[in-house]
Design a protein around this motif. Structure first.
Motif, mmCIF file in Angstrom:
data_model
loop_
_atom_site.group_PDB
_atom_site.id
_atom_site.type_symbol
_atom_site.label_atom_id
_atom_site.label_comp_id
_atom_site.label_asym_id
_atom_site.label_seq_id
_atom_site.Cartn_x
_atom_site.Cartn_y
_atom_site.Cartn_z
ATOM 1 N N LEU A 1 0.834 -1.206 0.000
ATOM 2 C CA LEU A 1 0.000 0.000 0.000
ATOM 3 C C LEU A 1 0.869 1.257 0.000
ATOM 4 O O LEU A 1 0.548 2.242 -0.667
ATOM 5 N N GLU A 2 1.971 1.222 0.731
ATOM 6 C CA GLU A 2 2.872 2.370 0.764
ATOM 7 C C GLU A 2 3.481 2.610 -0.621
ATOM 8 O O GLU A 2 3.547 3.744 -1.098
ATOM 9 N N ARG A 3 3.917 1.517 -1.274
ATOM 10 C CA ARG A 3 4.465 1.657 -2.631
ATOM 11 C C ARG A 3 3.410 2.191 -3.598
ATOM 12 O O ARG A 3 3.713 3.039 -4.450
ATOM 13 N N GLU A 4 2.186 1.716 -3.469
ATOM 14 C CA GLU A 4 1.112 2.208 -4.345
ATOM 15 C C GLU A 4 0.837 3.687 -4.103
ATOM 16 O O GLU A 4 0.595 4.442 -5.044
ATOM 17 N N ALA A 5 0.890 4.109 -2.819
ATOM 18 C CA ALA A 5 0.675 5.519 -2.500
ATOM 19 C C ALA A 5 1.803 6.369 -3.084
ATOM 20 O O ALA A 5 1.566 7.458 -3.639
ATOM 21 N N THR B 1 3.600 5.612 -5.693
ATOM 22 C CA THR B 1 3.404 5.624 -7.145
ATOM 23 C C THR B 1 2.306 6.610 -7.538
ATOM 24 O O THR B 1 2.451 7.363 -8.510
ATOM 25 N N ALA B 2 1.206 6.617 -6.781
ATOM 26 C CA ALA B 2 0.108 7.547 -7.081
ATOM 27 C C ALA B 2 0.565 8.995 -6.911
ATOM 28 O O ALA B 2 0.232 9.858 -7.738
ATOM 29 N N ALA B 3 1.342 9.266 -5.855
ATOM 30 C CA ALA B 3 1.832 10.631 -5.631
ATOM 31 C C ALA B 3 2.779 11.043 -6.758
ATOM 32 O O ALA B 3 2.729 12.172 -7.248
ATOM 33 N N ARG B 4 3.632 10.117 -7.182
ATOM 34 C CA ARG B 4 4.566 10.402 -8.276
ATOM 35 C C ARG B 4 3.793 10.711 -9.557
ATOM 36 O O ARG B 4 4.114 11.652 -10.283
ATOM 37 N N GLU B 5 2.755 9.925 -9.811
ATOM 38 C CA GLU B 5 1.934 10.146 -11.013
ATOM 39 C C GLU B 5 1.209 11.493 -10.939
ATOM 40 O O GLU B 5 1.110 12.214 -11.936
ATOM 41 N N ALA B 6 0.737 11.849 -9.748
ATOM 42 C CA ALA B 6 0.059 13.140 -9.575
ATOM 43 C C ALA B 6 1.036 14.289 -9.818
ATOM 44 O O ALA B 6 0.687 15.280 -10.472
ATOM 45 N N ARG B 7 2.268 14.154 -9.305
ATOM 46 C CA ARG B 7 3.266 15.201 -9.531
ATOM 47 C C ARG B 7 3.619 15.315 -11.015
ATOM 48 O O ARG B 7 3.780 16.410 -11.545
ATOM 49 N N ARG B 8 3.708 14.170 -11.693
ATOM 50 C CA ARG B 8 4.007 14.188 -13.126
ATOM 51 C C ARG B 8 2.880 14.869 -13.895
ATOM 52 O O ARG B 8 3.125 15.705 -14.768
#
Length: 126
Positions: free
Chosen positions: A43-47, A49-56
């Motif tokens: 779940l931490e890795r998914e979070a 990844t989601a934050a990285r995608e949002a920043r991108r």
């Protein structure tokens, strides 16, 4: 003195069996996919990844806005340059028309003066 420990075939085979048992024990004691720690890490890795995608996505949006702003500025500069060029062309055309009208007026004035002198000379001759 070739083999100080006298490591024979049986000893090597026994060591290999122990290594296999240790490896199997390691896999048997490994956490399962439904283990709370594994789930938490996933779940931490998914979070992350989601934050990285949002920043991108945010960076892409900012780039797009910057490009649109630059295009708008370029269009405004082009429009201003076109308007200035039109104004300059109109001013030159107006100046040319004024000069032409002055030349025509001067020419008409000279002709009128010449005609007056001619008429005065003819009047004196009669």
């Amino acid at each position: 003195m070739r083999h100080p420990n006298e490591n024979g075939f049986a000893d090597r085979r026994k060591a290999a069996d122990e290594a296999k048992k240790l490896l199997l024990k390691k896999f048997a004691t490994a956490p399962k996919p439904d283990d709370p720690e594994v789930v938490a890490k996933r779940l931490e890795r998914e979070a992350i990844t989601a934050a990285r995608e949002a920043r991108r996505a945010e960076r892409e949006m900012m780039k797009q806005q910057e490009n649109e702003r630059q295009l708008a500025e370029a269009a405004a500069r082009t429009e201003a340059a076109d308007a200035e060029a039109r104004a300059d062309a109109e001013a030159r055309e107006s100046a040319d028309r004024d000069r032409i009208s002055r030349v025509i007026a001067d020419e008409a004035e000279r002709k009128a003066e010449r005609d007056r002198r001619y008429a005065a000379r003819k009047a004196r001759q009669r």
